[in-house]
Enzyme design. Sequence first.
Site, PDB file in Angstrom:
ATOM      1  N   ASP A 177       0.877  -1.163   0.000  1.00  0.00           N
ATOM      2  CA  ASP A 177       0.000   0.000   0.000  1.00  0.00           C
ATOM      3  C   ASP A 177       0.921   1.222   0.000  1.00  0.00           C
ATOM      4  O   ASP A 177       2.075   1.133   0.433  1.00  0.00           O
ATOM      5  CB  ASP A 177      -0.878  -0.041   1.251  1.00  0.00           C
ATOM      6  CG  ASP A 177      -1.744   1.187   1.387  1.00  0.00           C
ATOM      7  OD1 ASP A 177      -2.328   1.617   0.376  1.00  0.00           O
ATOM      8  OD2 ASP A 177      -1.829   1.720   2.509  1.00  0.00           O
ATOM      9  N   ASP A 192      -0.009   5.061   0.726  1.00  0.00           N
ATOM     10  CA  ASP A 192      -0.218   6.078   1.767  1.00  0.00           C
ATOM     11  C   ASP A 192      -0.285   5.431   3.148  1.00  0.00           C
ATOM     12  O   ASP A 192      -1.092   4.533   3.388  1.00  0.00           O
ATOM     13  CB  ASP A 192      -1.494   6.874   1.478  1.00  0.00           C
ATOM     14  CG  ASP A 192      -1.437   7.576   0.126  1.00  0.00           C
ATOM     15  OD1 ASP A 192      -0.351   8.070  -0.241  1.00  0.00           O
ATOM     16  OD2 ASP A 192      -2.467   7.616  -0.579  1.00  0.00           O
TER      17      ASP A 192
HETATM   18 MG   LIG Z   1      -2.863   3.288   3.385  1.00  0.00          MG
END
Ligand SMILES: [Mg+2]
Length: 181
Positions: free
Chosen positions: A6, A8
């Site tokens: 992932d 962010d």
């Molecule tokens: Mg995230």
Amino acid sequence: MLVLLDRDGVINEDRADFVKSPAELIFIPKALEAIARLNGHGHKLAVVTNQSCIGRGIINEDQLDSIHGKLRDALAKVAGRLDDIIIAPDAPWAATERRKPGPGMLIEAMRKFNMLPAETVLIGDSERDIEAAKSASCHRILVQTGKGRKTLADGLKRHLMPVHIAADLDEAANFILEGRF
Ligand SMILES: [Mg+2]
């Protein structure tokens, strides 16, 4: 292994108002170096990121490309690289299977790199990352950066277990390099 990241809250600081420019992409300490260490041991790395800011019309694809240009440049400086950056641009109200918690991007990545779920681990900070990995039958690591602390405090659903808990991407990389999966 295939390591799916992932973005962010894992590589860069999460922002409630979205990362809208390269200037707003602030790297989490040791994250870039962790990617480079995994590269150095022969692992494949791909980002799988929900970017509803595209579907919401907040930024366009060129702006997202310039944000990812900053990421790739910063990685290159520490001898790191990403083998792919896979994006789900869907707005939440028009979500497809590609938008996490859907497993679509993870399945795409496993096909592209010809890796089995048992050879694939996802590292994320939100329950929807872990849900996506569970749906795709991949290993899963929750980091405590970004939304991770809150995700853990809120309690992970039992059906998602086992979930490995790491302080950050640096520690998650150690789990992989120790051969835990
Ligand atoms: Mg995230």
